[in-house]
Structure formats: C-alpha cells, structure tokens
Design a protein around this motif. Structure first.
Motif, PDB file in Angstrom:
ATOM      1  N   LEU A   1       4.018  44.840  42.677  1.00 43.50           N
ATOM      2  CA  LEU A   1       3.391  43.563  43.252  1.00 43.50           C
ATOM      3  C   LEU A   1       3.012  43.994  44.529  1.00 43.50           C
ATOM      4  CD1 LEU A   1       5.247  40.463  42.450  1.00 43.50           C
ATOM      5  CD2 LEU A   1       3.066  40.987  41.446  1.00 43.50           C
ATOM      6  N   PRO A   2       1.699  43.527  44.963  1.00 42.08           N
ATOM      7  CA  PRO A   2       1.433  43.641  46.525  1.00 42.08           C
ATOM      8  C   PRO A   2       2.459  43.123  47.367  1.00 42.08           C
ATOM      9  CG  PRO A   2      -0.465  42.957  45.221  1.00 42.08           C
ATOM     10  CD  PRO A   2       0.502  42.635  44.331  1.00 42.08           C
TER      11      PRO A   2
ATOM     12  N   TYR B   1       6.237  38.859  48.881  1.00 44.48           N
ATOM     13  CA  TYR B   1       6.861  38.119  49.784  1.00 44.48           C
ATOM     14  C   TYR B   1       6.595  36.308  49.681  1.00 44.48           C
ATOM     15  CZ  TYR B   1       6.939  35.294  54.106  1.00 44.48           C
ATOM     16  OH  TYR B   1       7.133  34.275  55.047  1.00 44.48           O
ATOM     17  N   GLN B   2       5.365  36.133  49.305  1.00 45.51           N
ATOM     18  CA  GLN B   2       4.819  34.800  49.071  1.00 45.51           C
ATOM     19  C   GLN B   2       5.667  33.970  47.945  1.00 45.51           C
ATOM     20  OE1 GLN B   2       2.747  33.613  51.657  1.00 45.51           O
ATOM     21  NE2 GLN B   2       3.664  31.684  50.944  1.00 45.51           N
ATOM     22  N   LEU B   3       6.204  34.775  46.906  1.00 44.41           N
ATOM     23  CA  LEU B   3       6.980  34.373  45.743  1.00 44.41           C
ATOM     24  C   LEU B   3       8.180  33.974  46.289  1.00 44.41           C
ATOM     25  CD1 LEU B   3       5.743  36.730  42.895  1.00 44.41           C
ATOM     26  CD2 LEU B   3       5.579  34.082  42.954  1.00 44.41           C
ATOM     27  N   VAL B   4       8.962  34.946  46.737  1.00 43.18           N
ATOM     28  CA  VAL B   4      10.300  34.544  47.352  1.00 43.18           C
ATOM     29  C   VAL B   4      10.360  33.648  48.407  1.00 43.18           C
ATOM     30  CG1 VAL B   4      12.368  35.777  48.411  1.00 43.18           C
ATOM     31  CG2 VAL B   4      10.956  37.022  46.870  1.00 43.18           C
TER      32      VAL B   4
ATOM     33  N   ARG C   1       4.971  30.506  33.325  1.00 45.78           N
ATOM     34  CA  ARG C   1       5.256  31.610  34.247  1.00 45.78           C
ATOM     35  C   ARG C   1       3.903  32.022  34.824  1.00 45.78           C
ATOM     36  NH1 ARG C   1       8.042  31.884  37.182  1.00 45.78           N
ATOM     37  NH2 ARG C   1       8.304  34.118  37.536  1.00 45.78           N
ATOM     38  N   ARG C   2       2.638  31.839  33.774  1.00 44.90           N
ATOM     39  CA  ARG C   2       1.405  32.146  34.689  1.00 44.90           C
ATOM     40  C   ARG C   2       1.039  31.157  35.595  1.00 44.90           C
ATOM     41  NH1 ARG C   2      -3.382  30.260  33.855  1.00 44.90           N
ATOM     42  NH2 ARG C   2      -2.834  28.938  32.181  1.00 44.90           N
TER      43      ARG C   2
ATOM     44  N   GLU D   1      -0.236  36.817  35.398  1.00 46.79           N
ATOM     45  CA  GLU D   1       1.212  36.254  35.212  1.00 46.79           C
ATOM     46  C   GLU D   1       1.958  36.682  36.105  1.00 46.79           C
ATOM     47  OE1 GLU D   1       4.440  37.078  31.773  1.00 46.79           O
ATOM     48  OE2 GLU D   1       2.351  37.785  31.233  1.00 46.79           O
ATOM     49  N   ALA D   2       3.031  35.833  36.575  1.00 49.34           N
ATOM     50  CA  ALA D   2       3.996  35.962  37.590  1.00 49.34           C
ATOM     51  C   ALA D   2       5.103  36.964  36.828  1.00 49.34           C
ATOM     52  CB  ALA D   2       4.688  34.588  37.865  1.00 49.34           C
ATOM     53  N   PRO D   3       5.797  37.753  37.841  1.00 52.10           N
ATOM     54  CA  PRO D   3       6.746  38.840  37.368  1.00 52.10           C
ATOM     55  C   PRO D   3       7.960  37.867  36.847  1.00 52.10           C
ATOM     56  CG  PRO D   3       6.965  38.686  39.769  1.00 52.10           C
ATOM     57  CD  PRO D   3       5.459  37.907  39.166  1.00 52.10           C
TER      58      PRO D   3
END
Length: 472
Positions: A47-48, A53-56, A16-17, A35-37
């Motif tokens: 998160l900012p 946005y970028q993760l999705v 996940r990290r 670490e990623a959520p």
C-alpha cells in the motif's frame, strides 16, 4: 481464552471494500483503493505509506485516551524534547554496547545516580542494569536471591530442599511468574482486616532455612500504601539472632522508589538498611519516562553472583550485563538520562509533590460526597483506593467504573485478594500530567453520574470477576 486467537470467519468482501475512505488513494482518490487489505493475513501487495498509516491511525482512535487512564501507573506524558531524543535513538539496540558506547555510558550513569539516590554504601561499587520494566527487574533480583541461596545450600539443593520466597499477597503478578518459572515456592501473606499488605511479624513467621528472601513492596498497586521495610528488616534481624537464619530483603520499589527519596526523606527503606540486598524501580512509572524501562540495583557486587553476569567489552572497558531480554531499543534509557538531567532532585521533588497534592485533594473531595469511604488517601504513593459507603445499596464500585468509562475515564474496579475478597474498590492513580484542572473535570463527571446511580434499584453487576478492570 487462547492468546492471539484469530477470527472464526472473515468479514464479507463488500464490507472490507467499504472500510476505506476513497481519499486514502495517494494520487487518484479511487485509484487502487477498491478493497481494503485483509486484517489477519499478509496482503498480496503493498500500500502507499499514507494509506497504510491512515488505516492504522483510524483504528487506534478507538483506544482509550491515555491521559484519562487513571488505572495505569505508566507515564503518559513527556516533553516534546524527550520525544525527539527517543525518536533519534529508536534504531539503537541497547545490547550492542560496542557499537553504541555513549548509550551504554548513559545507562551506566543512570545506575550510578540511582545508587546514590538509594543510599548505597559505596555508589561507585553498586551494580545494576536497565531492563524493559520492573517485571524483568524483579525476575533478575529473584534469580540473584535464588542463586545465592543455592550456593549456600549446595549440599541439599536440588535433591532435598525447595527454595521459597516470602511476600504479601498484594505483590505484582510478576512475582508469581518468577516463582512459577524458576520453581520457587511462593509463600504469600494474606490480607487481614485493615492490613492490606505485608507486615513484619507475618514475614518473619514464614521464613525458614529454605527461604531465599523476603520481598517488601514500596507502594502496593492495590491501594498505594508502603510496606514497612525497616520493620520487616528488624524482624529478620531478630530472627537471625534467634536461629542464625540470614534472610535478605528485596525492595520492589516499582513506584515508591522514585517517590520516597524526594517526598519521604526521613523514611528508611533503602540500602541504608544492611539487610536490603537489591532494589528495583520502573523508570516508566514515577521515573517519568514512556514505557518501557526498569532498573535493578544490588548494594554491592557480593549480592549479585558473578556467574549470572555477562561481560561486554566497550571502549576498552568492561560493561557487565545481566538481563533476560537481549535486543531492545536504547531510546527509553536515553529518555531516563534526559529526565534525570532535566529535573534533578528539586525538579523530581516538585513533580512528585504535585502528583501527591492532586491525589490527596481528590481523595478528600470524593470522601466529602458521602457516597464513598476511603481505603487510602494518597499520602504515600499519589494513589488512593475507595469503596462505597456502608449505607449505599443502589450501586457498587463496578457500576461507578462502568459509568465513568462512558465519560472517557478509565478507573479500575476490583476485588481484593485473600482474606479480603469481600472488599471491592475503585483506585485512582495520579501521575504527572493529571493536573488539578483534570481532577476538577473528573469530580464534575462523577457528581453528574451520582444522581442516576442513586436511583438504581440495585447494583447492575452480576459477575464481579467479569466486571473487574484491574489487570496490572
């Protein structure tokens, strides 16, 4: 498989990290980004916005390209101006007629335009509403049919009479849902030989005193063909003369109701037929609007039982509402009105004719390859179905669908229902935005695949039920 089932085990923490690009940190590339959520529970903290946005965004890149999706009937391209209008209206709740009176007025205007387009005897008195799509519109039409039948048979229902609905086995799954949810017997006419949809004789033969109506589909999703609405109505007229049974017809025009008025003006299928009680269409299909919006119309208030209509006061006036859903965005209704204004009759005619021309041209080129046999040719809906030629034994339609997906093309392969389970086909839906240039690219990719497919010893498909990609 259970709906929305979560994962059986969470991925290791170190994986996940590594899911995050260090540059996703808004100010410091590594600040707060160790670490990623989690994916299947709420994260402990925020998160900012750019990081979220970028993760999705990155995950959604793995979706198919909607413009290359030749399976869906749903609109995948609109003008930028329509997108701007929808963004401006996405916070407006369609049900709040009093708070958003102009959005409600645009809905009313769309109903009036459709009533005129479908030749209602008195467009000003026709009643209708927007829905989230044709599935909801079909549910509403079915409810109106059942309520009218139950009022006529109050002495027998529900004690001794069970209502039934007559339709072809090719109907969209929403009709099966309607019958299941509202306890109506589904009387399905199977396919026979080269008849892939409902015919007039079979429809009339299944009707009796418990029939709430007959559903005629203007544009079958299986092959793009129109059902003979006028012939079905004529058969029911004859049935009434013989037996006294007065069976109404609902036209499921999810796609065809926005094709036939512009390209097949001489085809009589709509409210010009006195037996047609109601019509639905999908604004988000050949109505040329992003999902999801549908429309349900009744020829007059007499066809829609008053007790099913809820009334909302707005601007000192009376706005009838009849829908299963409550809160939903007004953006799609506004986009429908924009599209009606933007195109008009001539604009719609041009757009739909272009789609039909692309479909017919593509079908002819596929047939000319020699490996395939056309089931339909795109001369009704801009949709056609085809199967492998009788002498082709090295591959089947499921192999073709799978190989085309490798090139980005989503082309459904599926088996027809009873009594034609022996027939497996590919289906191509040509929508606005699928241009002649894209059709050329599709043909090039198909031709490139054929030599490899021809060299196969046999089809690779072992389980056709698992291989099918037709779900709508």
């Amino acid at each position: 498989m259970p709906l929305h089932q979560g994962p059986q085990a969470a991925p290791p923490t170190h994986e996940r990290r590594l899911a995050l690009n260090p540059f996703f940190g808004e100010a410091n590339p590594v600040g707060g980004m160790t670490e990623a959520p989690p994916r299947h529970r709420l994260p402990d903290g925020p998160l900012p916005p750019m990081s979220a946005y970028q993760l999705v965004h990155d995950e959604l890149m793995l979706d198919g390209n909607s413009r290359l999706n030749l399976a869906t009937f749903v609109t995948t391209w609109m003008e930028p101006q329509a997108g701007v209008l929808m963004a401006e209206c996405r916070d407006k709740n369609m049900i709040d007629k009093d708070e958003y009176p102009r959005t409600a007025e645009l809905e009313r205007r769309c109903v009036a335009m459709l009533a005129q387009l479908w030749n209602a005897p008195d467009p000003d008195s026709a009643v209708g509403c927007s829905t989230t799509g044709s599935s909801e519109a079909c549910m509403l039409a079915g409810l109106a049919l059942k309520r009218r039948w139950s009022k006529r048979n109050a002495d027998r229902y529900p004690a001794s009479a069970r209502p039934n609905l007559v339709m072809g086995i090719n109907v969209q799954v929403c009709w099966e849902k309607f019958c299941e949810f509202w306890e109506v017997e589904a009387r399905l006419v199977p396919m026979e030989g080269d008849r892939f949809h409902l015919d007039a004789e079979s429809a009339a033969a299944l009707c009796d005193e418990n029939t709430i109506g007959v559903v005629a589909v203007l544009g079958s999703t299986f092959d793009g063909s129109y059902e003979p609405v006028a012939e079905i109505c004529a058969a029911l007229d004859a049935l009434q003369e013989r037996t006294g049974l007065d069976i109404p017809v609902h036209v499921d025009g999810a796609s065809g109701a926005m094709i036939a008025p512009f390209l097949d003006e001489d085809l009589v299928w709509d409210f010009r037929l006195p037996r047609v009680s109601s019509i639905n269409t999908s604004g988000h299909k050949y109505g040329l609007v992003y999902p999801g919006v549908g429309w349900a119309l009744w020829r007059s208030p007499a066809e829609l039982p008053e007790e099913l209509v809820f009334r909302v006061n707005y601007l000192g006036g009376d706005m009838p509402t009849f829908a299963l859903n409550f809160s939903r965005p007004g953006a799609q209704v506004v986009a429908q009105y924009y599209t009606f204004l933007r195109l008009g009759r001539e604009g719609y005619r041009t757009v739909q004719q272009t789609a039909r021309d692309v479909a017919r041209g593509l079908a002819e080129r596929i047939e000319a390859m020699g490996d395939f046999r056309l089931i339909t040719c795109g001369d009704q809906l801009p949709v056609f179905a085809f199967t492998t030629a009788p002498d082709v034994t090295s591959f089947d339609v499921f192999d073709v669908s799978r190989r085309l997906r490798e090139q980005g093309w989503l082309v459904p392969a599926y088996t027809f229902p009873a009594h034609r389970e022996d027939l497996s086909v590919l289906r191509v839906v040509c929508r606005n935005g699928f241009s002649a240039d894209l059709a050329d690219l599709f043909i090039e990719d198909l031709k490139r695949l054929l030599p490899e497919l021809r060299r196969q010893q046999r089809p690779f498909t072992h389980d056709k039920d698992a291989a099918t990609s037709f779900h709508h």
